[in-house]
Write an enzyme that holds these catalytic residues in place. Structure first.
Site, PDB file in Angstrom:
ATOM      1  CG  HIS A   1      46.407  47.254  40.004  1.00 49.81           C
ATOM      2  ND1 HIS A   1      46.614  46.943  38.709  1.00 49.81           N
ATOM      3  CD2 HIS A   1      45.127  47.600  40.001  1.00 49.81           C
ATOM      4  CE1 HIS A   1      44.845  47.323  37.965  1.00 49.81           C
ATOM      5  NE2 HIS A   1      44.449  47.391  39.141  1.00 49.81           N
TER       6      HIS A   1
ATOM      7  CB  VAL B   1      25.847  58.836  56.874  1.00 54.77           C
ATOM      8  CG1 VAL B   1      26.050  59.430  56.957  1.00 54.77           C
ATOM      9  CG2 VAL B   1      26.512  57.811  57.861  1.00 54.77           C
TER      10      VAL B   1
ATOM     11  CB  CYS C   1      26.264  23.369  50.013  1.00 55.02           C
ATOM     12  SG  CYS C   1      26.803  24.603  48.624  1.00 55.02           S
TER      13      CYS C   1
ATOM     14  CB  SER D   1      41.259  51.022  39.356  1.00 56.67           C
ATOM     15  OG  SER D   1      42.240  50.180  39.331  1.00 56.67           O
TER      16      SER D   1
ATOM     17  CB  CYS E   1      31.663  23.397  44.472  1.00 55.33           C
ATOM     18  SG  CYS E   1      30.409  22.401  43.142  1.00 55.33           S
TER      19      CYS E   1
ATOM     20  NE  ARG F   1      36.042  50.113  36.861  1.00 54.25           N
ATOM     21  CZ  ARG F   1      35.639  49.379  35.777  1.00 54.25           C
ATOM     22  NH1 ARG F   1      34.472  48.403  35.514  1.00 54.25           N
ATOM     23  NH2 ARG F   1      36.845  49.415  34.569  1.00 54.25           N
TER      24      ARG F   1
ATOM     25  CB  ALA G   1      40.627  40.194  43.103  1.00 60.52           C
ATOM     26  CB  ILE G   2      45.060  43.772  40.135  1.00 56.47           C
ATOM     27  CG1 ILE G   2      43.534  42.920  39.023  1.00 56.47           C
ATOM     28  CG2 ILE G   2      45.974  43.779  39.957  1.00 56.47           C
ATOM     29  CD1 ILE G   2      44.668  41.326  39.012  1.00 56.47           C
TER      30      ILE G   2
END
Lengths: 128, 497, 410
Positions: free
Chosen positions: B70, B192, B460, B356, B420, B329, B67-68
């Protein structure tokens, strides 16, 4: 289901289930009768003796509830002990029935279930 | 896999009997690359269809990564990866605003603890300079001043102010949502199976029917090489590299201000310590090369994550962990992105080997894909293209005045379901109604955070199941965690449903 | 005077009733769920109420008795209402289906309960399929929602909730393949080992844990192995072909609102330090029930919460007039952690041990000097035990004293 019945003349150790203390009971059986040691109250002695002759359990479950806006099940219990080997038979009966709101805690849902002399009763009040 | 005589005749048969779904551009894969391409292509007067084998958008790698955003100093200058990282980073400034995607420009620090790592960050420094990215070399004291919690044995660091953190799943949802808003279409649970070029277009056989298209964009992530092979293209292969992560409680989310990296090794950028846009702390990933996809976490892998994170920033992470996961990845057989026309099938464009910094580069890749598409079909911009997209409101971020207004309109916004993360029933309803909608528990978690908090749904989850049952009119046994056979419940225990 | 009670479980209901009976003008009980009772409506088994009501009750019955007391006492009840913020000036922000309310209270009693530790907190490796539930969630789904959540089940953790859930699943027709417990002794009460596991031939694997979850979409199996000093004992790994894994690996106080008030959180309870009235360092703010530390029996929860409810309407003491109390050695948890000096009633001290102990003696000491001592035939980690101080023992304690609770096996 396990049968904890005691062969004559032997001693076994049981955990008392009457209250949270959970005493270890030494139960022995002889021609003179059943003796229980290790109990800290009279209920424990009673339980120990019963456990090796005709073990019983109280049973709790739920039944289908209809007509409620928020609840789908009514919790129930037997108002007396059920022979251990009849528990699943009683459950079968419980699964067959349904009730409508309103229900009050203590209402009898199944009277004298399977002729065992105990009733299945509601353990919650659900008005709507 | 490639079209054999038998399958071809089978396909011909289907083509004759079925009415294929027609489109101008078919995008295979609703991960970040496919989603970005979808959004961009929906700018034009084209009939665009996005398909994915999964039950929800977000692909595989795009929902389990670091979640960066770069800084762009890592790829070697001159590579496509370097260019697209640079382009993508610049585009995220604009896109995050147009699409209301959570991005925070936290800056990053690459730490060096020994001579060879100093050499590494020196190389990165030079990379950055050569592609005109702001980078700064910091000594030990400056490093510790900027980020006091890092291991005091640090020798030096590389500081890149223009890098940050993003919510990658939210980004996919917003990109797909924007494409849908501009006339694009989507089909999920669609795998596919075969691709065949014919005189009247490219025919694509999928698990949910036949599609006829002028252009195919292969953004199939881990499976992009399989799509290529279906088109007879065998020069490229992909293997999965597993990265295991740990998510920590929000209470410790502010441990670090920057994204903290270790100087890179040959197989990855190393373990990082970072805050997420939701305020959790994230540590990981491992870098394990695998023969086939395997998203299991392992005791060894998680131990490596902990140990490596502690070497960067000493902290009792294990006491605060709330979830662990593994992402895969897509590592290509060449060390660069492939964003190009197919060598074997005209009309097929591959976006393959997007490892990445694929998330950062995605907008750049999308623009490049549009260029490639323009060589095949004319691109004419729609007059009414709407570049904006807004996700449904997140109540915990709103002033009470606005919450009050929402509750007046729908009482469900006042009924809190998740303790939460403080999520209301109304927000869960929205997640189920929005485009693209949540269709399972994980889809709700990723859209509105319910079950993503420290109790992981203990309170929940049963309530959310009731809401899904009501809103989607589904029986309990059809509610899944993530589609397929991930059913949560086997039915009503008194046979009443 | 307004007493706001956050949480309508047994602790909240007992505290609210006690506050009202002690003369509070207005008592407001705020519950996030659609019904009062907290976790009791899902705890359909018996074993509740022996101390508090003098009879053996099921969870719903215990809740029903408390609920009737609440309804008869003129307490205002908000359902489907969740406190989303707590402020230092005793303002609560409450989200309800009819809007956001700001409650300015004179006293706040937090009875917010606990949450269960999820899989992620213990980092079980493997895949992330459907079919993993915490025991309390499982109970809610089976007993309140009426759902079948699994046919072949394995359970990790032998706490009472877990044991009772194992029995409940068995009675509903599931096959519980086994229960693994990391510790060399069971977490739950001895009677529950008997009536929940032994009665149904469910094997208990002590010093074992789940080392891996397998299955792509739904749980397909779990790997279980014997553990020694945190490591798998080689060759002990077993595979259980189950579709469901239930976790009963501990509770944590739901302390997020309490943290918003800036109160210190004790690492061993996970909540704020309280005195014998369950009052925090912030006068007029109380924490009761599992929100203050994890209790064993609902009876003790209700009893202790009543103490807080009653005290909440009485005069508060000066915070400087207190001693501190901490657990030592084999004592894991002690409640209270602060002792107010110069109030009328000598306190009752609750504690839990770290490991099962036979005949032993528990001592309250200060600088090596023993203030009180009590002998026990046995103590188990699953149970909350107590010492009630006598007035003359209490009078020895002085403000600023650092008291310690220790246990010595005899």
């Amino acid at each position: 289901m396990k049968d904890d019945r005691l062969p004559r003349g032997k001693t076994i150790d049981l955990t008392c289930i009457i209250c949270p203390v959970g005493c270890t009971l030494h139960v022995s059986s002889s021609p003179a009768g059943v003796s229980v040691l290790g109990n800290r109250c009279s209920k424990g002695a009673e339980y120990g003796a019963k456990e090796i002759t005709h073990p019983e359990r109280f049973l709790q479950s739920t039944v289908l509830l209809l007509g409620s806006a928020t609840e789908r099940r009514l919790p129930v219990k037997t108002d007396g002990p059920v022979p251990k080997d009849k528990l699943f038979d009683v459950l079968k009966e419980i699964k067959k029935v349904h009730v409508h709101v309103p229900v009050n805690m203590g209402d009898v849902i199944i009277k004298n279930v399977l002729g065992l002399g105990v009733n299945v009763v509601a353990t919650r009040t659900i008005e709507n | 896999m490639a079209a054999s005589g038998g399958t071809r005749s089978e396909l011909d048969q289907i083509a004759k009997n079925d009415n294929p779904i027609n489109c101008d551009v078919l995008i295979i894969g609703a991960g970040i690359v496919g989603a970005a391409a979808f959004r961009e292509l929906c700018r034009y007067k084209l009939n665009v269809l996005l398909v994915d084998a999964n039950h929800d958008v977000g692909g595989d790698a795009s929902k389990a990564n670091s979640a960066i955003l770069h800084g762009g100093f890592d790829p070697n200058p001159g590579t496509l990866m370097s260019k697209l990282n640079h382009d993508g980073l610049a585009l995220w400034f604009a896109w995050s605003q147009e699409l209301s995607v959570d991005v925070e420009w936290t800056g990053s620090l690459v730490l060096a603890f020994n001579e060879s790592e100093i050499n590494e960050i020196t190389r990165l420094y030079e990379n950055g300079k050569s592609v005109k990215i702001p980078v700064k070399f910091l000594g030990r004291d400056e490093t510790l001043k900027r980020e006091p919690v890092v291991n005091p044995e640090v020798k030096a660091s590389l500081y890149a102010p223009v890098s940050g953190i993003i919510d990658p799943f939210q980004a996919v949802v917003a990109l797909v949502g924007n494409g849908l808003k501009n006339g694009g279409r989507i089909r999920l649970d669609t795998r596919v199976e075969e691709i065949s070029k014919r005189s009247d277009g490219i025919y694509v056989r999928t698990s949910s029917g036949l599609i006829r298209t002028k252009v195919v964009i292969n953004a199939a992530g881990l499976y992009a090489d399989q799509i290529m092979r279906m088109a007879g293209e065998n020069w490229f292969s992909i293997h999965p590299r597993r990265g295991q992560y740990m998510i920590l409680d929000k209470n410790v989310g502010n441990l670090v201000r920057h994204v903290i990296f270790r100087a890179p090794t040959s197989i990855g950028k190393g373990i990082l310590v970072s805050r997420t846009t939701h305020g959790n702390l994230l540590i990981g990933p491992t870098a394990e090369d695998l023969d086939k996809p395997d998203k299991r976490t392992t005791a060894e892998g998680l131990a490596t994550v902990l140990e490596s994170a502690k070497a960067l920033v000493p902290f009792p992470y294990e006491r605060f962990t709330i979830a662990q996961y593994a992402g895969l990845r897509a590592i290509g057989s060449i060390d660069d992105f492939v964003v190009a026309h197919s060598r074997t099938m005209e009309g097929l464009i591959n976006a393959a080997g997007i490892k990445s910094p694929g998330l950062t580069a995605a907008p750049g890749i999308a623009k490049e894909l549009c260029n490639l598409v323009s060589a095949l079909v004319p691109l004419e911009e729609k007059a009414n293209f709407d570049p904006y997209f807004e996700l449904p409101p997140i109540l915990r971020e709103l002033p009470y005045k606005y919450r009050e207004e929402l509750i007046k309109g729908n009482a469900a916004f006042g009924h809190m379901v998740c303790r939460c993360e403080l999520v209301s029933e109304g927000e869960i309803e929205n997640a189920l109604k929005m485009e693209p909608p949540a269709r399972d528990l994980d889809g709700i978690k990723r859209r509105v955070r319910a079950t993503a908090g420290r109790c992981q749904g203990g309170f929940c989850m049963p309530r959310i199941i009731d809401i899904m049952r009501k809103e989607l009119n589904l029986p309990y046994e059809n509610i899944t965690k993530f589609g397929n056979k991930s059913n949560v419940i086997y039915g009503d225990n008194r046979g009443n449903e | 005077m307004l007493v706001a009670v956050v949480g309508g479980g047994p602790a909240g209901m007992a505290a609210a009733v006690a506050a009202k009976n002690a003369g509070a003008d207005n008592v407001l009980l705020i519950e996030r769920a659609e019904r009062l009772g907290g976790v009791l409506p899902q705890c359909i088994h018996s074993g509740f109420g022996l101390n508090y009501y003098g009879r053996d009750l099921t969870g719903p019955e215990f809740a029903e008795y408390l609920r009737q007391d609440v309804m008869q006492s003129g307490i205002e009840v908000w359902l489907n209402a969740m406190v989303i913020e707590a402020h230092h000036d005793k303002t609560l922000v409450v989200s309800k289906p009819d809007g956001i309310s700001f409650v300015r209270a004179d006293v706040i009693i937090f009875a917010v309960g606990a949450r269960e530790r999820p899989r992620g907190a213990i980092a079980i490796p493997g895949t992330r399929p459907a079919g993993i539930f915490t025991a309390g969630t499982a109970q809610y789904m089976i007993n309140v929602q009426g759902l079948n959540i699994g046919n072949d089940v394995f359970m990790l953790g032998s706490g009472d909730i877990g044991l009772i859930t194992a029995r409940r699943l068995t009675l509903e027709g599931a096959h519980v393949h086994g229960v693994a417990e990391l510790m060399p002794f069971p977490g739950g009460l001895a009677r529950n080992i008997q009536q929940c596991l032994k009665d149904y031939d469910i094997p208990l694997f002590l010093s074992h844990t789940v080392t891996e979850v397998l299955g792509k979409d739904r749980v397909e199996a779990v790997k279980v192995a014997q553990m020694e000093n945190g490591y798998v004992v080689p060759g002990t790994e077993k595979l259980f072909p189950v579709d469901t894994l239930i976790l009963s690996v501990g509770l944590l106080p739901e302390a997020e609102l309490i943290k918003q008030l800036g109160l210190t959180i004790l690492p061993y309870t996970g909540s704020a330090a309280v005195d014998q009235y369950f009052q925090t360092e912030l006068p007029g703010v109380f924490v009761v029930g599992n929100g203050a530390g994890i209790w064993d029996l609902v009876d003790n929860v209700a009893t202790s919460a009543s103490v807080a409810g009653e005290a909440s309407v009485k005069q508060f003491y000066e915070p400087s007039q207190e001693a501190t109390l901490e657990p030592c050695g084999d004592i894991r948890v002690v409640l209270p952690q602060r002792i107010a000096i110069g109030v009328n009633n000598p306190p009752r001290i609750w504690f839990r041990v770290k490991r099962p102990l036979g005949v032993c003696s528990v001592a309250l000491t200060c600088d090596g000097k023993t203030i009180a001592r009590k002998g026990y035939a046995s103590l188990r980690p699953a149970e909350m035990a107590e010492i009630s101080l006598k007035l003359e023992q209490y009078n020895v304690i002085e403000p600023g004293d650092n008291l310690q609770l220790t246990v010595t096996p005899l």
